[in-house]
Design a protein around this motif. Sequence first.
Motif, short mmCIF file in Angstrom:
data_model
loop_
_atom_site.label_atom_id
_atom_site.label_comp_id
_atom_site.label_asym_id
_atom_site.label_seq_id
_atom_site.Cartn_x
_atom_site.Cartn_y
_atom_site.Cartn_z
N HIS A 76 -31.80 -14.64 40.47
CA HIS A 76 -33.25 -14.00 39.60
C HIS A 76 -34.50 -14.39 40.10
N ARG A 86 -28.18 -5.03 40.77
CA ARG A 86 -27.17 -6.30 41.54
C ARG A 86 -26.34 -6.79 40.55
N HIS A 97 -33.39 -9.70 35.01
CA HIS A 97 -33.86 -8.20 35.16
C HIS A 97 -33.17 -7.38 34.66
N ASP A 116 -34.59 -10.94 42.34
CA ASP A 116 -35.10 -10.02 41.25
C ASP A 116 -36.68 -9.97 41.16
N SER A 127 -39.44 -7.26 42.54
CA SER A 127 -40.51 -6.78 41.43
C SER A 127 -41.84 -7.03 41.76
N ASP A 139 -32.00 -4.61 35.99
CA ASP A 139 -31.15 -4.23 36.99
C ASP A 139 -30.13 -5.36 37.43
N SER A 140 -30.02 -6.51 36.78
CA SER A 140 -29.10 -7.35 36.82
C SER A 140 -27.70 -7.25 36.11
N ASN A 199 -26.63 -15.96 38.86
CA ASN A 199 -27.61 -15.22 38.30
C ASN A 199 -28.92 -15.85 38.28
#
Length: 424
Positions: free
Chosen positions: A211, A229, A110, A215, A219, A112-113, A207
């Motif tokens: 995810h 994040r 993502h 994430d 979404s 925003d990760s 991660n």
Amino acid sequence: MVESKSQAKSFVISKKVVLEAWESVKANQGAAGVDGVSIKDFERDLSGNLYKVWNRLSSGSYLPPAVLAVEIPKQHGEGVRTLGVPTVADRVAQTVVRSYLEPGVEPFFHPDSYGYRPGRSALDAVGVCRDRCWKYGWVIDLDYQSFFDSIDHELMLKAVAAHTSERWVLLYVERWLKAPTQNEDGTVVARDRGTPQGSAISPVLANIFLHYAFDLWMSREFPLVPFERYADDIVAHCWSENEARIVLDAITQRMASLGLELNPGKTRIVYCKDSKRKGSHEHERFDFLGYTFRPRAVRGRGEMFTNFTPAISDDAAKRIRRTIRRWRIHMWSGTHLTEIAREINKTVHGWVNYYGRFNPSKLAASLRSIDKYLVRWAMRKYKRLKGRYMRAWEFLERIAAREPKLFAHWRVVTHATDRMVGAV
């Protein structure tokens, strides 16, 4: 280790990748694992040791040793956090697998990760968080209860399998997840959940897990709720307190369904109060990646107003001041000023580059103590300055004017009147 034609192996793994993994491990340094072999020890027979790693990985026979559990104090005096220290050879093997796994999953992550990803940093996350706090009035500050110790292995392996066609990558990820932990007293503890913090492979695994766990779920379920994040450190933004409560309840249920738990004492809804937002709330500040976000008085266009902005957190500032005290610079009377600068500048550069990005004046308040210790150093070193505090300050000011780049902290501590306030 020289690349050469070798007998057929179960898995095709490049010797060059193994060598590059070693170079990465060496650059990161780190302590010895359960076998007591340090970086220097491993390097004494580098070719032989790297060949063993490559040979065992390629043949499918690599079995990771136990991970050494090392306890370190948590912030705020809240007990200890357990880090897992793999052996040097195991760190090399993990880095090899990570180098094959990471490129395949990176494009799917993502936007925003931010944690442990190429071209992204914690400061990027802090900057985006600041901008969104100006736009959205409410924040959900999420804190997991023992995230790394709670990850479900079956779910993790399912997530990894979706991003690699290399059977050996999945094989070794499973072995690392199940590798036992050895405490410092020698006792060995089996592990059926979690991935140890401190291993080379755990950041990308975390991660991958989040995810899917967070994430993509956010979404899909709340596409209008942005978030930042960094590994398991998460902030989400909402328009209203009611929306924040609905989203937080849904996140809590989602995490529980995956075997994860939010820390009720640290997870909170925060009001991003500023001059345009009226009223008040129980929580009007939160910490994120070493920065405290809260209402602050700022000047703009000739008038004062309140803005919701980040600056170095109180805990980070305390750690910096504690480190400066431990240096005991005032006792280095046998050391030249340039040698003192050389000794401390690398550390101070790190502080300035990170904590000086937003509201650097708050960082300067902690770094001023370096100059106060330097003044005491000057009074001890030079007889003409003994007991003459103001003269010693003037001495330091002349040096700062002549060589403004001598000490790294002078980038943010620039005014003589600021540096000359108080004594240590």
